[in-house]
Design an enzyme around this catalytic site. Structure first.
Site, PDB file in Angstrom:
ATOM      1  N   GLY A 130      39.967  39.895  37.192  1.00  0.00           N
ATOM      2  CA  GLY A 130      38.695  40.150  37.766  1.00  0.00           C
ATOM      3  C   GLY A 130      38.199  41.631  37.667  1.00  0.00           C
ATOM      4  CB  THR A 187      42.709  43.603  42.191  1.00  0.00           C
ATOM      5  OG1 THR A 187      42.493  42.592  42.994  1.00  0.00           O
ATOM      6  CG2 THR A 187      44.202  44.514  42.598  1.00  0.00           C
ATOM      7  CG  ASP A 189      41.896  40.240  46.520  1.00  0.00           C
ATOM      8  OD1 ASP A 189      40.571  40.567  46.927  1.00  0.00           O
ATOM      9  OD2 ASP A 189      42.282  39.479  45.718  1.00  0.00           O
ATOM     10  CG  ASP A 195      46.508  41.203  45.754  1.00  0.00           C
ATOM     11  OD1 ASP A 195      46.169  42.194  44.888  1.00  0.00           O
ATOM     12  OD2 ASP A 195      46.362  40.053  45.436  1.00  0.00           O
ATOM     13  CB  SER A 245      25.755  39.649  68.668  1.00  0.00           C
ATOM     14  OG  SER A 245      26.487  41.003  68.777  1.00  0.00           O
ATOM     15  NE  ARG A 259      35.501  39.240  41.694  1.00  0.00           N
ATOM     16  CZ  ARG A 259      36.679  39.446  41.394  1.00  0.00           C
ATOM     17  NH1 ARG A 259      37.424  40.543  40.870  1.00  0.00           N
ATOM     18  NH2 ARG A 259      37.670  38.293  41.649  1.00  0.00           N
ATOM     19  NE  ARG A 285      39.750  35.410  36.123  1.00  0.00           N
ATOM     20  CZ  ARG A 285      40.425  36.266  36.995  1.00  0.00           C
ATOM     21  NH1 ARG A 285      41.530  36.634  36.993  1.00  0.00           N
ATOM     22  NH2 ARG A 285      39.675  36.608  37.906  1.00  0.00           N
ATOM     23  NE  ARG A 328      28.730  44.517  65.336  1.00  0.00           N
ATOM     24  CZ  ARG A 328      29.437  43.791  66.014  1.00  0.00           C
ATOM     25  NH1 ARG A 328      29.111  43.206  66.980  1.00  0.00           N
ATOM     26  NH2 ARG A 328      30.856  43.641  65.681  1.00  0.00           N
ATOM     27  NE  ARG A 386      40.613  31.477  46.244  1.00  0.00           N
ATOM     28  CZ  ARG A 386      39.699  31.643  45.675  1.00  0.00           C
ATOM     29  NH1 ARG A 386      39.899  32.763  44.585  1.00  0.00           N
ATOM     30  NH2 ARG A 386      38.516  31.256  45.687  1.00  0.00           N
ATOM     31  NE  ARG A 395      33.864  60.925  33.402  1.00  0.00           N
ATOM     32  CZ  ARG A 395      34.246  61.946  34.399  1.00  0.00           C
ATOM     33  NH1 ARG A 395      35.398  61.558  35.200  1.00  0.00           N
ATOM     34  NH2 ARG A 395      33.779  63.031  34.694  1.00  0.00           N
ATOM     35  CG  ASP A 407      49.397  39.416  40.512  1.00  0.00           C
ATOM     36  OD1 ASP A 407      48.241  39.145  40.018  1.00  0.00           O
ATOM     37  OD2 ASP A 407      50.015  38.978  41.470  1.00  0.00           O
ATOM     38  NE  ARG A 457      21.260  30.545  62.077  1.00  0.00           N
ATOM     39  CZ  ARG A 457      20.989  29.890  63.191  1.00  0.00           C
ATOM     40  NH1 ARG A 457      22.212  29.132  63.637  1.00  0.00           N
ATOM     41  NH2 ARG A 457      19.645  29.764  63.551  1.00  0.00           N
TER      42      ARG A 457
HETATM   43  P1  ATP Z   1      43.173  39.264  39.538  1.00  0.00           P
HETATM   44  O1  ATP Z   1      43.745  39.995  40.400  1.00  0.00           O
HETATM   45  O2  ATP Z   1      41.635  39.541  39.371  1.00  0.00           O
HETATM   46  O3  ATP Z   1      43.264  37.947  39.211  1.00  0.00           O
HETATM   47  P2  ATP Z   1      44.836  39.485  37.189  1.00  0.00           P
HETATM   48  O4  ATP Z   1      45.332  40.404  36.295  1.00  0.00           O
HETATM   49  O5  ATP Z   1      46.079  38.939  38.124  1.00  0.00           O
HETATM   50  O6  ATP Z   1      43.523  39.918  38.208  1.00  0.00           O
HETATM   51  P3  ATP Z   1      44.853  37.056  35.782  1.00  0.00           P
HETATM   52  O7  ATP Z   1      43.881  36.034  35.269  1.00  0.00           O
HETATM   53  O8  ATP Z   1      46.068  36.565  36.461  1.00  0.00           O
HETATM   54  O9  ATP Z   1      44.194  38.244  36.655  1.00  0.00           O
HETATM   55  O10 ATP Z   1      45.486  37.590  34.518  1.00  0.00           O
HETATM   56  C1  ATP Z   1      44.642  38.099  33.425  1.00  0.00           C
HETATM   57  C2  ATP Z   1      45.118  37.554  32.056  1.00  0.00           C
HETATM   58  O11 ATP Z   1      46.362  38.161  31.853  1.00  0.00           O
HETATM   59  C3  ATP Z   1      45.083  36.178  31.744  1.00  0.00           C
HETATM   60  O12 ATP Z   1      43.794  35.644  31.558  1.00  0.00           O
HETATM   61  C4  ATP Z   1      46.287  36.152  30.563  1.00  0.00           C
HETATM   62  O13 ATP Z   1      45.513  36.450  29.387  1.00  0.00           O
HETATM   63  C5  ATP Z   1      47.215  37.420  31.004  1.00  0.00           C
HETATM   64  N1  ATP Z   1      48.388  36.870  31.626  1.00  0.00           N
HETATM   65  C6  ATP Z   1      48.693  36.388  32.806  1.00  0.00           C
HETATM   66  N2  ATP Z   1      49.739  35.929  33.082  1.00  0.00           N
HETATM   67  C7  ATP Z   1      50.167  36.048  31.852  1.00  0.00           C
HETATM   68  C8  ATP Z   1      51.733  35.507  31.269  1.00  0.00           C
HETATM   69  N3  ATP Z   1      52.524  34.809  31.916  1.00  0.00           N
HETATM   70  N4  ATP Z   1      51.994  35.513  30.179  1.00  0.00           N
HETATM   71  C9  ATP Z   1      51.005  36.256  28.946  1.00  0.00           C
HETATM   72  N5  ATP Z   1      49.670  36.417  29.671  1.00  0.00           N
HETATM   73  C10 ATP Z   1      49.424  36.460  30.875  1.00  0.00           C
END
Ligand code: ATP
Length: 328
Positions: free
Chosen positions: A15, A130, A132, A134, A220, A261, A76, A159, A176, A25, A107, A252
């Protein structure tokens, strides 16, 4: 510095988040500063597989520090999950002469980077991008601060309407698995209640709290709900439940969604991105690999990617207490 790195590839994956451009940059300009070539890899790992590369010099990243999203695009890639896909990616990197890669993402992207390094020995460095917040090994991920400010600004506006009509608003924010946005933006925007994935407040307590707040003369109320709230109810189900039990409330729902984002990164995220990009490139130059660069007690620090992926920061329970006191 005994540098063996001659050409660095940089990509954004997963994401998007505000501050990714500022990080691109920083990587490009740090490479230029050290006379290393830099190549932008488009659409994350998918672009690596397809050899979608572009040479980048310091002038190719003019005027992007203030832009949301990512000029390199993100994706992805299912194909990168297969050994065959990753082999194609490695062939392209080899042909291009890239000998180190900076991965800006979450991650999942770091997991991909680790697998890739194990298979082909390609040095990799992660920058946490990201909203989040996290990821273990950094107090702030890129985009988190901007997202907090966006959410607070939106709730301030909500508000105005809530207090003009004596309404109760449920505001759903992103998160999430982690309630950092909900908890911090909720306190920042003066929410009466905050529902997060880490804590089960319980429907009875929510009812009780809303009743109390009405009886205390509040005109409110705002309840901030993280997407992954522990009670397992969607924000619309919560509305129905409260309407049924407290019919005097005019309720609401507002789902903030993807606007969280986007937008220009905050000053904090721009500075963070600049610092992390410098550290990522210079760490590769020092022969390091399989680390994430992050911020710990305002120091730019390296955390092994494996820990960054597996580790977990608990929610700050003191913030929950502060939120409770503030809703008195
Ligand atoms: P976000 O926090 O926005 O979800 P993210 O980096 O965790 O970001 P993911 O969609 O989980 O997003 O992973 C991004 C890409 O990393 C995946 O589309 C895939 O190409 C690669 N990837 C994730 N897990 C693996 C894995 N176990 N082996 C190889 N490639 C992976």
């Amino acid at each position: 510095m005994n540098n063996t790195i001659k050409k660095v590839g940089v990509l954004t994956s997963g994401g998007d988040s505000p501050g990714m451009n500022a990080a691109i940059r920083s990587v490009v300009r740090t490479c230029a500063y050290h006379n290393i070539e830099c190549v932008g890899i488009y659409r994350g790992y998918q672009g690596m597989i397809e050899g979608d590369f572009k040479e980048m010099g310091p002038r190719s990243v003019n005027n992007i520090i203030n832009k949301g999203g990512t000029i390199l695009k993100s994706a992805r890639s299912k194909e990168f999950m297969s050994a065959e896909g990753r082999k194609k990616a490695f062939e392209h990197l080899k042909k291009e002469g890239i000998d180190g890669v900076v991965v800006i993402g979450g991650d999942g992207s770091f997991t991909g980077a680790l697998v890739f390094n194990k298979e082909f020995g390609m040095p990799v460095m992660g920058i946490p991008g990201t909203i989040d917040n996290d990821i273990f090994g950094t107090s702030h991920t890129l985009g988190y601060d901007t997202a907090l400010n966006t959410v607070v600004e939106c709730i301030d506006k909500i508000r105005d309407t809530a207090s003009s009509h004596n309404r109760l608003f449920f505001v759903e924010v992103m998160g999430r698995d982690a309630g950092h946005i909900a908890l911090n933006a909720g306190i920042g925007a003066g929410a009466e209640e905050i529902l997060i994935p880490e804590e089960d407040l319980g429907l009875d307590r929510l009812l009780e709290s809303l009743e109390k707040s009405r009886n205390s003369g509040k005109s409110s109320s705002i309840v901030v709900v993280a997407e992954g709230d522990k009670m397992g109810k969607s924000v619309f189900e919560l509305k129905d439940y409260i309407e049924e039990h407290l019919p005097e409330y005019d309720i609401r729902v507002s789902v903030l969604g993807h606007m969280q984002r986007g937008g220009a990164p905050s000053c904090f995220d721009r500075v963070l991105a600049s610092r992390l990009g410098v550290k990522a490139v210079e760490s590769l130059m020092e022969g390091k690999s399989n680390y994430m660069v992050g911020l710990i007690q305002d120091e730019v620090t390296l955390t092994p990617l494996e820990q960054a992926i597996k580790g977990h920061y608990p929610i700050d329970t003191e913030l929950l207490r502060v939120s409770d006191i503030m809703s008195t």
